[in-house]
Motif scaffolding. Structure first.
Motif, PDB file in Angstrom:
ATOM      1  N   GLN A 247      15.334  -1.362 -73.406  1.00 19.31           N
ATOM      2  CA  GLN A 247      15.100  -0.795 -72.079  1.00 19.31           C
ATOM      3  C   GLN A 247      14.138  -1.677 -71.276  1.00 19.31           C
ATOM      4  O   GLN A 247      14.348  -1.909 -70.082  1.00 19.31           O
ATOM      5  N   SER A 248      13.113  -2.190 -71.909  1.00 20.84           N
ATOM      6  CA  SER A 248      12.176  -3.084 -71.225  1.00 20.84           C
ATOM      7  C   SER A 248      12.868  -4.358 -70.766  1.00 20.84           C
ATOM      8  O   SER A 248      12.645  -4.833 -69.647  1.00 20.84           O
ATOM      9  N   LEU A 249      13.721  -4.907 -71.618  1.00 22.87           N
ATOM     10  CA  LEU A 249      14.443  -6.124 -71.261  1.00 22.87           C
ATOM     11  C   LEU A 249      15.406  -5.876 -70.102  1.00 22.87           C
ATOM     12  O   LEU A 249      15.494  -6.686 -69.176  1.00 22.87           O
ATOM     13  N   GLN A 250      16.109  -4.741 -70.124  1.00 21.83           N
ATOM     14  CA  GLN A 250      17.024  -4.409 -69.022  1.00 21.83           C
ATOM     15  C   GLN A 250      16.263  -4.233 -67.714  1.00 21.83           C
ATOM     16  O   GLN A 250      16.734  -4.649 -66.652  1.00 21.83           O
ATOM     17  N   THR A 251      15.078  -3.626 -67.778  1.00 19.74           N
ATOM     18  CA  THR A 251      14.259  -3.472 -66.578  1.00 19.74           C
ATOM     19  C   THR A 251      13.829  -4.834 -66.041  1.00 19.74           C
ATOM     20  O   THR A 251      13.889  -5.086 -64.837  1.00 19.74           O
ATOM     21  N   ALA A 252      13.398  -5.714 -66.927  1.00 14.12           N
ATOM     22  CA  ALA A 252      12.979  -7.052 -66.503  1.00 14.12           C
ATOM     23  C   ALA A 252      14.137  -7.825 -65.889  1.00 14.12           C
ATOM     24  O   ALA A 252      13.967  -8.527 -64.884  1.00 14.12           O
ATOM     25  N   ILE A 253      15.319  -7.699 -66.445  1.00 17.96           N
ATOM     26  CA  ILE A 253      16.492  -8.383 -65.901  1.00 17.96           C
ATOM     27  C   ILE A 253      16.835  -7.835 -64.521  1.00 17.96           C
ATOM     28  O   ILE A 253      17.158  -8.594 -63.605  1.00 17.96           O
ATOM     29  N   ALA A 254      16.748  -6.506 -64.350  1.00 18.61           N
ATOM     30  CA  ALA A 254      17.029  -5.905 -63.047  1.00 18.61           C
ATOM     31  C   ALA A 254      16.028  -6.369 -61.987  1.00 18.61           C
ATOM     32  O   ALA A 254      16.406  -6.685 -60.860  1.00 18.61           O
ATOM     33  N   VAL A 255      14.748  -6.440 -62.363  1.00 14.84           N
ATOM     34  CA  VAL A 255      13.724  -6.914 -61.429  1.00 14.84           C
ATOM     35  C   VAL A 255      13.969  -8.379 -61.091  1.00 14.84           C
ATOM     36  O   VAL A 255      13.894  -8.785 -59.923  1.00 14.84           O
ATOM     37  N   ARG A 256      14.285  -9.182 -62.094  1.00 17.88           N
ATOM     38  CA  ARG A 256      14.580 -10.594 -61.849  1.00 17.88           C
ATOM     39  C   ARG A 256      15.755 -10.754 -60.882  1.00 17.88           C
ATOM     40  O   ARG A 256      15.708 -11.561 -59.947  1.00 17.88           O
ATOM     41  N   ASP A 257      16.815  -9.974 -61.086  1.00 18.26           N
ATOM     42  CA  ASP A 257      17.976 -10.059 -60.210  1.00 18.26           C
ATOM     43  C   ASP A 257      17.622  -9.707 -58.771  1.00 18.26           C
ATOM     44  O   ASP A 257      18.090 -10.341 -57.826  1.00 18.26           O
ATOM     45  N   LYS A 258      16.782  -8.686 -58.596  1.00 14.14           N
ATOM     46  CA  LYS A 258      16.362  -8.298 -57.238  1.00 14.14           C
ATOM     47  C   LYS A 258      15.507  -9.389 -56.589  1.00 14.14           C
ATOM     48  O   LYS A 258      15.638  -9.657 -55.398  1.00 14.14           O
TER      49      LYS A 258
END
Length: 116
Positions: free
Chosen positions: A92-103
């Motif tokens: 979940q932490s990794l998915q959140t970081a990826i979503a923030v990076r994409d934004k």
């Protein structure tokens, strides 16, 4: 519903809580508290870079914890439930970081297309 689940004794035991603090709701410790509307929307002295650094540090800690718990599970020192919870938290932490990076990348690309 999550608040109700956080006070269950099984979750408290899995989190390593016992005694009078076991009834307290569980909160992820790896992420910094973000500013809210009641605080004026900004932390004194905190900028975007600091927030991103705190997010990255929290993700790194979560991933390391998940990996260490998985290794402990292989060695027989951690239960299956502890391994699954740690790995799911890391995911979940990794998915959140990826979503923030994409934004952030999308915002940068949009800014770079603006005429000067």
């Amino acid at each position: 519903m999550i608040d109700a689940l956080a006070s269950l004794s099984a979750f408290d035991r899995a989190a390593g809580l016992s005694g009078p603090s076991a009834a307290a709701p569980l909160r992820p410790a790896s992420f910094a508290t973000l500013p809210t509307a009641s605080t004026g929307g900004a932390l004194p002295g905190a900028d975007f870079g600091d927030v991103m650094a705190q997010l990255a540090a929290g993700v790194r800690t979560s991933l390391r914890t998940g990996e260490a718990t998985a290794i402990s599970g292989i060695q027989g020192k951690a239960s299956t439930q502890q391994v699954v919870e740690a790995v799911m938290s890391a995911e979940q932490s990794l998915q959140t970081a990826i979503a923030v990076r994409d934004k952030v990348v999308a915002a940068y690309l949009e800014l770079s297309r603006m005429p000067i």
